[in-house]
Design an enzyme around this catalytic site. Sequence first.
Site, PDB file in Angstrom:
ATOM      1  N   ARG A 193      71.427   5.311  25.878  1.00  0.00           N
ATOM      2  CA  ARG A 193      70.507   5.009  25.071  1.00  0.00           C
ATOM      3  C   ARG A 193      70.795   3.462  24.477  1.00  0.00           C
ATOM      4  O   ARG A 193      71.782   3.293  23.617  1.00  0.00           O
ATOM      5  CB  ARG A 193      70.177   5.849  23.996  1.00  0.00           C
ATOM      6  CG  ARG A 193      69.297   5.048  22.871  1.00  0.00           C
ATOM      7  CD  ARG A 193      68.688   6.450  21.815  1.00  0.00           C
ATOM      8  NE  ARG A 193      67.959   7.265  22.221  1.00  0.00           N
ATOM      9  CZ  ARG A 193      67.124   8.026  21.483  1.00  0.00           C
ATOM     10  NH1 ARG A 193      67.039   7.567  20.455  1.00  0.00           N
ATOM     11  NH2 ARG A 193      66.056   8.690  22.308  1.00  0.00           N
ATOM     12  N   HIS A 241      61.264   5.272  28.120  1.00  0.00           N
ATOM     13  CA  HIS A 241      61.755   6.578  27.571  1.00  0.00           C
ATOM     14  C   HIS A 241      61.531   7.731  28.877  1.00  0.00           C
ATOM     15  O   HIS A 241      60.567   8.455  28.277  1.00  0.00           O
ATOM     16  CB  HIS A 241      61.291   6.795  26.180  1.00  0.00           C
ATOM     17  CG  HIS A 241      62.035   7.856  25.495  1.00  0.00           C
ATOM     18  ND1 HIS A 241      63.285   8.376  26.015  1.00  0.00           N
ATOM     19  CD2 HIS A 241      61.801   8.154  24.062  1.00  0.00           C
ATOM     20  CE1 HIS A 241      63.525   9.269  25.111  1.00  0.00           C
ATOM     21  NE2 HIS A 241      62.942   9.323  23.973  1.00  0.00           N
ATOM     22  N   GLN A 253      61.626  11.395  27.847  1.00  0.00           N
ATOM     23  CA  GLN A 253      60.481  11.897  26.968  1.00  0.00           C
ATOM     24  C   GLN A 253      59.199  12.428  27.750  1.00  0.00           C
ATOM     25  O   GLN A 253      58.671  13.185  27.519  1.00  0.00           O
ATOM     26  CB  GLN A 253      60.079  10.839  25.910  1.00  0.00           C
ATOM     27  CG  GLN A 253      59.050  11.322  25.046  1.00  0.00           C
ATOM     28  CD  GLN A 253      59.412  12.307  24.022  1.00  0.00           C
ATOM     29  OE1 GLN A 253      60.546  12.146  23.312  1.00  0.00           O
ATOM     30  NE2 GLN A 253      58.582  13.191  24.008  1.00  0.00           N
ATOM     31  N   ASP A 293      53.021   7.191  18.822  1.00  0.00           N
ATOM     32  CA  ASP A 293      54.441   6.996  18.492  1.00  0.00           C
ATOM     33  C   ASP A 293      54.359   6.166  17.152  1.00  0.00           C
ATOM     34  O   ASP A 293      53.518   5.491  16.655  1.00  0.00           O
ATOM     35  CB  ASP A 293      55.112   6.394  19.626  1.00  0.00           C
ATOM     36  CG  ASP A 293      56.756   6.322  19.430  1.00  0.00           C
ATOM     37  OD1 ASP A 293      57.125   6.686  18.533  1.00  0.00           O
ATOM     38  OD2 ASP A 293      57.225   5.550  20.286  1.00  0.00           O
ATOM     39  N   CYS A 350      56.168  11.727  20.177  1.00  0.00           N
ATOM     40  CA  CYS A 350      57.673  11.912  20.803  1.00  0.00           C
ATOM     41  C   CYS A 350      58.303  12.530  19.770  1.00  0.00           C
ATOM     42  O   CYS A 350      59.667  13.092  19.740  1.00  0.00           O
ATOM     43  CB  CYS A 350      58.210  10.811  21.489  1.00  0.00           C
ATOM     44  SG  CYS A 350      57.933   9.254  20.489  1.00  0.00           S
ATOM     45  N   ARG A 356      62.411  18.930  25.933  1.00  0.00           N
ATOM     46  CA  ARG A 356      63.341  17.842  26.199  1.00  0.00           C
ATOM     47  C   ARG A 356      64.519  18.495  26.853  1.00  0.00           C
ATOM     48  O   ARG A 356      65.158  18.107  27.829  1.00  0.00           O
ATOM     49  CB  ARG A 356      64.001  16.973  24.966  1.00  0.00           C
ATOM     50  CG  ARG A 356      62.729  16.286  24.263  1.00  0.00           C
ATOM     51  CD  ARG A 356      62.199  14.965  25.190  1.00  0.00           C
ATOM     52  NE  ARG A 356      63.281  14.229  25.554  1.00  0.00           N
ATOM     53  CZ  ARG A 356      63.932  13.470  24.994  1.00  0.00           C
ATOM     54  NH1 ARG A 356      63.308  13.060  23.608  1.00  0.00           N
ATOM     55  NH2 ARG A 356      64.942  12.578  24.938  1.00  0.00           N
TER      56      ARG A 356
HETATM   57  N1  NVA Z   1      59.284   3.933  19.959  1.00  0.00           N
HETATM   58  C1  NVA Z   1      60.269   4.739  19.355  1.00  0.00           C
HETATM   59  C2  NVA Z   1      60.566   6.013  20.102  1.00  0.00           C
HETATM   60  C3  NVA Z   1      61.758   6.957  19.490  1.00  0.00           C
HETATM   61  C4  NVA Z   1      61.947   8.209  20.191  1.00  0.00           C
HETATM   62  C5  NVA Z   1      61.545   3.910  19.380  1.00  0.00           C
HETATM   63  O1  NVA Z   1      62.073   3.147  20.403  1.00  0.00           O
HETATM   64  O2  NVA Z   1      62.269   3.931  18.383  1.00  0.00           O
HETATM   65  N1   CP Z   2      61.893  11.545  20.882  1.00  0.00           N
HETATM   66  C1   CP Z   2      62.999  11.002  20.570  1.00  0.00           C
HETATM   67  O1   CP Z   2      63.616  10.654  21.526  1.00  0.00           O
HETATM   68  O2   CP Z   2      63.890  11.180  19.729  1.00  0.00           O
HETATM   69  P1   CP Z   2      65.150  10.943  19.016  1.00  0.00           P
HETATM   70  O3   CP Z   2      65.404   9.764  18.949  1.00  0.00           O
HETATM   71  O4   CP Z   2      65.542  12.036  17.818  1.00  0.00           O
HETATM   72  O5   CP Z   2      66.238  11.006  20.141  1.00  0.00           O
END
Ligand code: NVA
Ligand code: CP
Length: 313
Positions: free
Chosen positions: A100, A127, A130, A228, A268, A296
């Site tokens: 990540r 992502h 997801q 989101d 998500c 997930r």
């Molecule tokens: N768009 C959000 C998704 C979090 C799971 C982010 O990147 O923070």
């Molecule tokens: N939806 C998602 O990826 O959540 P987290 O940021 O908690 O991993």
Amino acid sequence: MKHFLKETDFRLSELDGLFALAHEFKAHRGRHAAPLAGQTWAMIFSKSSTRTRVSFEVGIHELGGNPLFLNRNDIQLGRGETIADTARVLSRFVHGLIVRTFDHAEVQQLADMGTIPVINALTDLLHPCQIYADAFTLAERWGRSGDLVGALRGRKIAFVGDRGCNVANSWILGANLLGMKISLAGPAGFDAAPEFNQLLAAEGYANGYQFTTDPYEAVRDADVVYTDVWVSMGKEEETAERIRVMSPFTVNAGLMAAAKPDALFMHCLPAHAGQEVTQEVLDSPRSIIFDQAENRLHMQKAIMAKLAQPAGA
Ligand code: NVA
Ligand code: CP
């Protein structure tokens, strides 16, 4: 070496098998095969996470493997060691890598320079874990055994809010792969990064979505309304401006009423109730947010099982 960096890293023809495996892992949790036995899978995270971190750590354990969580700032990568050397060194120790990070090019480089499978656990661009879990969640509701994926074909998803974020981008790719229609609504000026448009064109999906600044138009005839957060990780300095321009795009009961009568609500998570969605919609019977979160685990286990190399290979 197969990696999972974007939705199209599995072909459509592979998805029924993948979804069936996720279904099997879910139905037989604690009693299924352990394809990661004897393996360690490392997880390099440069951003916060609840669902992704926990579902991968639990999932690796349930597949018989050992999860090794590495905060970017605790390893030499955070002090300037190159991505290439990190990939080469970790490939000597572990059997898979879950990443990540901010820059999507990093996951690509880790995949290119290492010799182990790499899974994208979220970048600024995409992502994919997801979207696969989300699609599985819909297939569970609409599909039938033997044809889980086909049930999504022709359905419409409406993404409302930050239409240029990683989850929106990934849903565009996913919807095109799955034969779904996708409509996005958000304020002008928050387009996807040029890098995403290049990727979309390279996949042959350049015209594979509709965009409008009218959320009611986007949700018309939609089977799913998705949103989101308005402020993704890394965008915190834009918070005030984003909340100001995105406020007409809150998913509320009125907007849900403009979709199909049985439309589902998805997010998500994490959610910011009162911004991108109201608490009423989050808590409504149409909301399947916690099924998404649970899935997930099952979907990522299926992805790891498909990518894993035999121990000792
Ligand atoms: N768009 C959000 C998704 C979090 C799971 C982010 O990147 O923070
Ligand atoms: N939806 C998602 O990826 O959540 P987290 O940021 O908690 O991993």
